[in-house]
Motif scaffolding. Structure first.
Motif, PDB file in Angstrom:
ATOM      1  N   MET A 194      44.962  32.243  34.427  1.00  0.00           N
ATOM      2  CA  MET A 194      45.623  33.599  35.508  1.00  0.00           C
ATOM      3  C   MET A 194      44.346  34.269  35.821  1.00  0.00           C
ATOM      4  O   MET A 194      43.958  34.978  36.781  1.00  0.00           O
ATOM      5  CB  MET A 194      46.648  34.087  35.068  1.00  0.00           C
ATOM      6  N   TRP A 195      43.460  34.819  34.663  1.00  0.00           N
ATOM      7  CA  TRP A 195      42.464  35.574  34.919  1.00  0.00           C
ATOM      8  C   TRP A 195      41.322  34.943  35.626  1.00  0.00           C
ATOM      9  O   TRP A 195      40.455  35.605  36.423  1.00  0.00           O
ATOM     10  CB  TRP A 195      41.769  36.020  33.696  1.00  0.00           C
ATOM     11  N   HIS A 218      42.339  35.392  39.289  1.00  0.00           N
ATOM     12  CA  HIS A 218      41.930  36.929  39.426  1.00  0.00           C
ATOM     13  C   HIS A 218      40.567  36.833  39.851  1.00  0.00           C
ATOM     14  O   HIS A 218      40.204  37.561  40.752  1.00  0.00           O
ATOM     15  CB  HIS A 218      42.266  37.824  38.393  1.00  0.00           C
ATOM     16  N   ASP A 219      39.645  36.467  39.150  1.00  0.00           N
ATOM     17  CA  ASP A 219      38.267  36.379  39.201  1.00  0.00           C
ATOM     18  C   ASP A 219      37.916  35.795  40.514  1.00  0.00           C
ATOM     19  O   ASP A 219      36.864  36.178  41.212  1.00  0.00           O
ATOM     20  CB  ASP A 219      37.436  35.586  38.251  1.00  0.00           C
ATOM     21  N   LEU A 258      39.983  35.551  43.162  1.00  0.00           N
ATOM     22  CA  LEU A 258      40.406  36.397  44.410  1.00  0.00           C
ATOM     23  C   LEU A 258      39.438  37.334  44.341  1.00  0.00           C
ATOM     24  O   LEU A 258      39.145  38.023  45.571  1.00  0.00           O
ATOM     25  CB  LEU A 258      41.701  36.810  44.134  1.00  0.00           C
ATOM     26  N   SER A 259      38.985  37.854  43.578  1.00  0.00           N
ATOM     27  CA  SER A 259      37.811  39.406  43.562  1.00  0.00           C
ATOM     28  C   SER A 259      36.617  38.728  44.260  1.00  0.00           C
ATOM     29  O   SER A 259      36.266  39.166  45.148  1.00  0.00           O
ATOM     30  CB  SER A 259      37.601  39.881  42.073  1.00  0.00           C
TER      31      SER A 259
END
Lengths: 108, 108
Positions: B48-49, B52-53, B55-56
């Protein structure tokens, strides 16, 4: 309450570690569900950036919250119980004094 | 090439705007597909992280890339074509000189 000076036995450490990981896994699972639900519905850029904002906020909050240090663990557990990620009875086996402290804090 | 001094007619502006939005929508759609695919498979926090990375990074790149200013549009279009988000023939209707510049740049 001098929580930071409390001693943890080997058994208590195991119980604490287990409960901590269980709460973490539950919260992660809830975020994963939310991400899945949002991503299955999204069609537009702004919805995707909102998902990114959501993940940024959750990551920041979760990183800060799950601090496995025995000096703060009583506080961490109280918060996790208050938020519904952990049940007080999952800490059974900890010293009565610790359980009382957690229980008191969850009612604050 | 003094691209920044190039004039754009009303018709060219419409063609440019349409092509720009089409490329943006395509790229967003591709990111959405990737997010859907990743989120349908993920079960663990680190996945999940990583999402997130991802998407960032994509947000940062996309925000920087899609700059709708006529002074830089030739460069933007060249990049979008090079990356496969736009086809040169979707710019048909622009002045020949602009099309040539874009085409030359995509081969650089």
């Amino acid at each position: 309450m001098h929580v930071s000076e409390v001693e943890w036995s080997k058994t208590e450490e195991e119980i604490a570690k287990h409960a901590f990981e269980k709460a973490y896994q539950r919260e992660i699972e809830a975020v994963i569900q939310e991400v899945r639900q949002r991503s299955s519905k999204m069609t537009q850029a702004d919805e995707m950036w909102q998902l990114h904002d959501f993940l940024s906020a959750r990551r920041h909050e979760i990183d800060g919250k799950y601090e496995y240090r025995y000096s703060v663990l009583i506080f961490v557990f109280a918060r996790l119980i208050k938020e519904g990620w952990l049940h007080l009875d999952e800490l059974q086996g900890l010293e009565k004094d610790k359980l009382t402290k957690v229980a008191v804090m969850t009612r604050m």
